[in-house]
Motif scaffolding. Structure first.
Motif: not given
Length: 296
Positions: A169-172, A176-178, A221-223, A272-274
Motif C-alpha cells: 500500500q505504501a508503494i502504491v 501515485g505521488s510520483l 498516461w492517466d493511472i 524510471a523510479e515508478v
C-alpha cells in the motif's frame, strides 16, 4: 483470523486388546480431498472418518492413517481343531496312498492352510463395537489438534500477509505521488517539443486542436483509475482478512486483480523510479500470493 491448510496431528490410546493410533496430515489444495488408509480390519470405518473430516474442514488435501496394533495375547492365533483334523485326515490318506512308508505329516504347512489358524480380526471379534467407539473418539481428538495447528499456522500467515500488504500500500501511494509530478512534467515537455517543431517549420498551430490532442495523450498516461481500483482492492483484502471462514479463493482473486492494476501502471508511466516501484510492488504481491495459497 486466517486458517492454514497445513497441519499435522497424531493421537493414540492403549487398551487391553492393543494400541489404536490415528494420524492426520494436511497440505494445501484447491478443494477438500480426504484419503483414509486404515487397513483391511478397519476398512468399514473409512466413510465415518471421511464424514468427520468433511464436517470440520473446508479445503486442503487431508491424509488419515489408522493403525491397530494388537496386544501380544490377542496377536496369537487360535487353532480351529475341526478344520485341522479334517486337513490331517486328508493329508494322511494322501501320504498312505503314495506308499513311501513315511508317517511324518507336514504340520507346518498344514497350519498355514485356510481356516486352520484364526487370526485376530476387528470385524469378527466381540471387540468390534469398542474399537469403533474408540476410533470415533480418537478421530475427534485428532481433528481438534489438527484444526488447532492449522489456526496457529494461520496466525503466522496473517502476520506476514498483513506486513506485506502494508508495504504494498505504501508503494502504491508513492507511485501515485510520483505519477502526478511525472504527468505534469511529461505533459509540459511534450507541449514544448510540439511548439519547437512548429516554430522550426514556421507552422501556425491551432491551439484548440493542440489542446485536444494533448488531452488524448494525457489520458493514455492517466493511472488515476488504476490507483483508485487498487485502493478498493486493498480495502476489500483487509476486510477479508478480518472475517472468519474459508477465504483463500477470494483473496487469491483479489491478488490477481491487484497484479493486473499495477502492471497497467507500469505500462502507462515511463518514469524510471515508478518502474522500479512497480517491480517492488509485484514482488510483494507474489510473496502474498505464495502465502495465500496456504489459506483455507
Amino acid at each position: 483470523m486466517l486458517t492454514s491448510m497445513t497441519g499435522f496431528s497424531r493421537v493414540s490410546v492403549d487398551k487391553d486388546w492393543g494400541t489404536l493410533t490415528v494420524e492426520f496430515s494436511s497440505v494445501n489444495s484447491r478443494y477438500l480431498e480426504v484419503f483414509v488408509k486404515s487397513g483391511r480390519e478397519l476398512a468399514s470405518e473409512d466413510p465415518l472418518i471421511q464424514g468427520a473430516v468433511k464436517k470440520r474442514l473446508n479445503r486442503g488435501k487431508v491424509q488419515v492413517r489408522v493403525e491397530l496394533s494388537w496386544a501380544s495375547e490377542c496377536r496369537m492365533g487360535r487353532i480351529n481343531p475341526d478344520v485341522l483334523s479334517s486337513y490331517l485326515s486328508q493329508v494322511k490318506d494322501v501320504v498312505l496312498s503314495m506308499g513311501d512308508g513315511s508317517d511324518e505329516l507336514p504340520l507346518n504347512g498344514i497350519l498355514g492352510l485356510p481356516g486352520v489358524l484364526d487370526l485376530p480380526s476387528a470385524s469378527s471379534s466381540s471387540m468390534k463395537d469398542e474399537i469403533s467407539s474408540v476410533l470415533a473418539d480418537l478421530t475427534d481428538r485428532g481433528l481438534d489438534e489438527l484444526v488447532s495447528m492449522r489456526e496457529i499456522e494461520g496466525e503466522k500467515l496473517l502476520d506476514d500477509i498483513s506486513g506485506c500488504l502494508e508495504d504494498y500500500q505504501a508503494i502504491v501511494s508513492k507511485i501515485g505521488s510520483l505519477w502526478r509530478g511525472c504527468a505534469d512534467n511529461a505533459f509540459e515537455s511534450l507541449r514544448e517539443r510540439v511548439q519547437a517543431v512548429a516554430d522550426r517549420f514556421e507552422i501556425s498551430m491551432d491551439e484548440g486542436r493542440l489542446a485536444q490532442e494533448m488531452t488524448v495523450i494525457a489520458d493514455k498516461w492517466d493511472i488515476s483509475e488504476e490507483l483508485s481500483r487498487t485502493d478498493s482492492h486493498i480495502g476489500q483484502f483487509k476486510k477479508l482478512l478480518d472475517e472468519r471462514g474459508p477465504r483463500g479463493r477470494k483473496l487469491d482473486f483479489l491478488l490477481q486483480e491487484m497484479n493486473r492494476e499495477i502492471n497497467t501502471m507500469g505500462s502507462k508511466v515511463a518514469d524510471a523510479e515508478v518502474r522500479w516501484l512497480v517491480v517492488d510492488g509485484k514482488s510483494l504481491l507474489e510473496r502474498i500470493r505464495e502465502q495465500v495459497q496456504n489459506v483455507e
